[in-house]
Design a protein around this motif. Structure first.
Motif, PDB file in Angstrom:
ATOM      1  N   ALA A  35      -1.323  -0.796   3.056  1.00 46.90           N
ATOM      2  CA  ALA A  35      -1.651  -0.931   4.194  1.00 46.90           C
ATOM      3  C   ALA A  35      -1.815  -2.867   4.453  1.00 46.90           C
ATOM      4  N   TRP A  36      -3.081  -2.793   2.966  1.00 43.42           N
ATOM      5  CA  TRP A  36      -3.464  -4.389   3.161  1.00 43.42           C
ATOM      6  C   TRP A  36      -2.475  -4.943   2.129  1.00 43.42           C
ATOM      7  N   SER A  37      -2.030  -4.759   1.192  1.00 45.49           N
ATOM      8  CA  SER A  37      -0.769  -5.616   0.716  1.00 45.49           C
ATOM      9  C   SER A  37       0.068  -5.931   2.477  1.00 45.49           C
ATOM     10  N   ILE A  38       1.092  -5.047   2.470  1.00 47.34           N
ATOM     11  CA  ILE A  38       2.136  -4.969   3.888  1.00 47.34           C
ATOM     12  C   ILE A  38       1.436  -6.177   4.994  1.00 47.34           C
ATOM     13  N   GLU A  39       0.038  -5.841   5.898  1.00 49.57           N
ATOM     14  CA  GLU A  39      -0.523  -6.758   5.840  1.00 49.57           C
ATOM     15  C   GLU A  39      -0.969  -8.410   6.268  1.00 49.57           C
ATOM     16  N   ALA A  40      -1.688  -8.658   4.337  1.00 48.90           N
ATOM     17  CA  ALA A  40      -1.559  -9.829   3.716  1.00 48.90           C
ATOM     18  C   ALA A  40       0.463 -10.334   4.150  1.00 48.90           C
ATOM     19  N   LEU A 107       9.227 -13.231  -4.295  1.00 49.44           N
ATOM     20  CA  LEU A 107       7.283 -12.507  -4.285  1.00 49.44           C
ATOM     21  C   LEU A 107       6.932 -10.853  -4.554  1.00 49.44           C
ATOM     22  N   VAL A 108       6.576 -11.043  -5.452  1.00 51.35           N
ATOM     23  CA  VAL A 108       6.038  -9.907  -5.712  1.00 51.35           C
ATOM     24  C   VAL A 108       4.482  -9.591  -5.625  1.00 51.35           C
ATOM     25  N   LEU A 109       4.937  -8.263  -4.162  1.00 54.46           N
ATOM     26  CA  LEU A 109       2.685  -8.528  -3.580  1.00 54.46           C
ATOM     27  C   LEU A 109       2.804  -6.900  -4.985  1.00 54.46           C
ATOM     28  N   GLN A 110       1.743  -6.525  -5.998  1.00 51.60           N
ATOM     29  CA  GLN A 110       1.942  -5.313  -5.768  1.00 51.60           C
ATOM     30  C   GLN A 110       0.312  -4.815  -4.803  1.00 51.60           C
ATOM     31  N   PRO A 111       0.626  -3.644  -5.099  1.00 52.42           N
ATOM     32  CA  PRO A 111      -0.223  -2.727  -3.434  1.00 52.42           C
ATOM     33  C   PRO A 111      -1.663  -2.717  -4.073  1.00 52.42           C
ATOM     34  N   THR A 112      -1.930  -2.467  -5.745  1.00 50.80           N
ATOM     35  CA  THR A 112      -2.681  -2.480  -5.794  1.00 50.80           C
ATOM     36  C   THR A 112      -4.007  -3.509  -5.812  1.00 50.80           C
ATOM     37  N   SER A 113      -3.843  -4.495  -5.388  1.00 48.42           N
ATOM     38  CA  SER A 113      -4.095  -5.773  -5.202  1.00 48.42           C
ATOM     39  C   SER A 113      -5.085  -6.172  -3.804  1.00 48.42           C
ATOM     40  N   GLY A 182      -2.364  -9.910 -10.924  1.00 50.37           N
ATOM     41  CA  GLY A 182      -1.793  -8.907 -10.403  1.00 50.37           C
ATOM     42  C   GLY A 182      -1.254  -9.059  -9.561  1.00 50.37           C
ATOM     43  N   ALA A 183      -1.984  -9.695  -8.679  1.00 52.81           N
ATOM     44  CA  ALA A 183      -1.975 -10.000  -6.811  1.00 52.81           C
ATOM     45  C   ALA A 183      -0.052 -10.714  -6.379  1.00 52.81           C
ATOM     46  N   ILE A 184      -0.299 -12.119  -7.547  1.00 50.13           N
ATOM     47  CA  ILE A 184       0.964 -12.779  -6.395  1.00 50.13           C
ATOM     48  C   ILE A 184       1.833 -13.375  -7.857  1.00 50.13           C
ATOM     49  N   TYR A 185       3.058 -12.705  -7.558  1.00 53.16           N
ATOM     50  CA  TYR A 185       4.426 -13.440  -8.391  1.00 53.16           C
ATOM     51  C   TYR A 185       5.627 -13.547  -7.948  1.00 53.16           C
ATOM     52  N   LEU A 186       5.119 -14.625  -7.859  1.00 57.34           N
ATOM     53  CA  LEU A 186       6.400 -15.244  -7.321  1.00 57.34           C
ATOM     54  C   LEU A 186       6.911 -16.501  -8.195  1.00 57.34           C
ATOM     55  N   ALA A 187       8.887 -15.953  -7.871  1.00 53.03           N
ATOM     56  CA  ALA A 187       9.838 -17.166  -8.686  1.00 53.03           C
ATOM     57  C   ALA A 187      10.896 -16.996  -7.863  1.00 53.03           C
ATOM     58  N   ASP A 188      11.329 -17.914  -8.488  1.00 55.80           N
ATOM     59  CA  ASP A 188      13.261 -18.740  -7.771  1.00 55.80           C
ATOM     60  C   ASP A 188      13.973 -17.318  -8.706  1.00 55.80           C
ATOM     61  N   ILE A 189      14.911 -16.461  -7.323  1.00 55.07           N
ATOM     62  CA  ILE A 189      15.592 -15.204  -7.922  1.00 55.07           C
ATOM     63  C   ILE A 189      16.065 -15.403  -9.118  1.00 55.07           C
ATOM     64  N   ARG A 190      17.177 -16.711  -8.348  1.00 52.63           N
ATOM     65  CA  ARG A 190      18.414 -17.618 -10.445  1.00 52.63           C
ATOM     66  C   ARG A 190      17.090 -17.618 -10.918  1.00 52.63           C
ATOM     67  N   PHE A 191      16.053 -18.771 -11.338  1.00 52.87           N
ATOM     68  CA  PHE A 191      14.999 -18.227 -12.678  1.00 52.87           C
ATOM     69  C   PHE A 191      14.547 -16.926 -13.250  1.00 52.87           C
TER      70      PHE A 191
END
Length: 238
Positions: A35-40, A107-113, A182-191
């Motif tokens: 829930a913490w990652s969903i809310e963020a 944007l990847v938001l791992q729930p463990t962060s 492990g908190a944020i992974y963000l990328a251009d999809i084609r990249f």
């Protein structure tokens, strides 16, 4: 959306966890961990769609209760211990694409962060555009400087454990080292589809404070996160 680019946030949350069973829905400071990652993600000013990718009906149920969108169940072959995380992320991207829902960034938001905030997400997105990056990955200062570490031989001898120039050095004189948090992974999809990695040429670091960087894998991590969230609530009451 930011700078006219649409952003898909994905929370990857398998049902299985060998280290801490059921950790993604285990209660942390009054709400399930996920829930913490969903809310963020939902509070971010820049995220257009937040999708939870899971193979677990129970995780899906809890995620939906806390406002997460679970439009599909992750295929079993993408939820094994051997499956690559990148494949689950690209599966989510393709699932939306097949339905005419196109995004520019993922944007990847791992729930463990759980200590990563919406402000962290928005700053990482803004850094992505400021750097004209292919990817942005969150990091934090190392807990212990790696130069004070080494392998040990079978007999446990500490001869040559430290490099000679370190023997009289103090901590403040050493160069700063950072680690993935492990908190944020963000990328251009084609990249990402081309590189199949977030950490490569064209990627930039988004530094976060150590106290915002707990990555939960053990019960000790859980306890530490509880303490830090309690401190945050005390200083920033709603």
């Amino acid at each position: 959306m930011y700078e006219g680019r649409r952003i898909l946030a994905v929370i990857p949350a398998r049902g299985g966890s060998k280290g801490l069973p059921g950790k993604n829905i285990r209660e942390l400071a009054g709400k399930p961990l996920i829930a913490w990652s969903i809310e963020a993600g939902r509070q971010s000013r820049h995220v257009d769609q937040l999708t939870v990718s899971t193979d677990s009906p129970e995780v899906a149920r809890v995620a939906r209760e806390w406002g997460g969108d679970v439009p599909f169940m992750r295929p079993a072959e993408l939820a094994t211990d051997e499956a690559k995380g990148i494949d689950a992320i690209l599966h989510a991207v393709q699932w939306h694409r097949d339905r005419g829902e196109n995004f520019d960034l993922v944007l990847v938001l791992q729930p463990t962060s759980p200590l990563r905030t919406a402000a962290d997400i928005d700053l990482a997105v803004e850094l992505f555009f400021a750097k004209d990056a292919g990817a942005v990955v969150s990091v934090c200062p190392t807990d212990h400087h790696p130069w004070w570490s080494n392998t040990l031989p079978v007999d446990g001898s500490m001869k040559d454990f430290l490099r000679p120039e370190l023997k009289n050095a103090n901590r403040q004189s050493l160069p700063a080292f950072y680690r993935l948090n492990g908190a944020i992974y963000l990328a251009d999809i084609r990249f990402l589809e081309k590189k199949r990695s977030f950490i490569t040429d064209g990627a930039f670091a988004y530094p976060m404070a150590l106290e915002s960087s707990v990555d939960i894998d053990t019960l000790l991590d859980f306890r530490l996160a509880e303490i830090l969230l309690a401190e945050r609530a005390k200083h920033h009451p709603k």
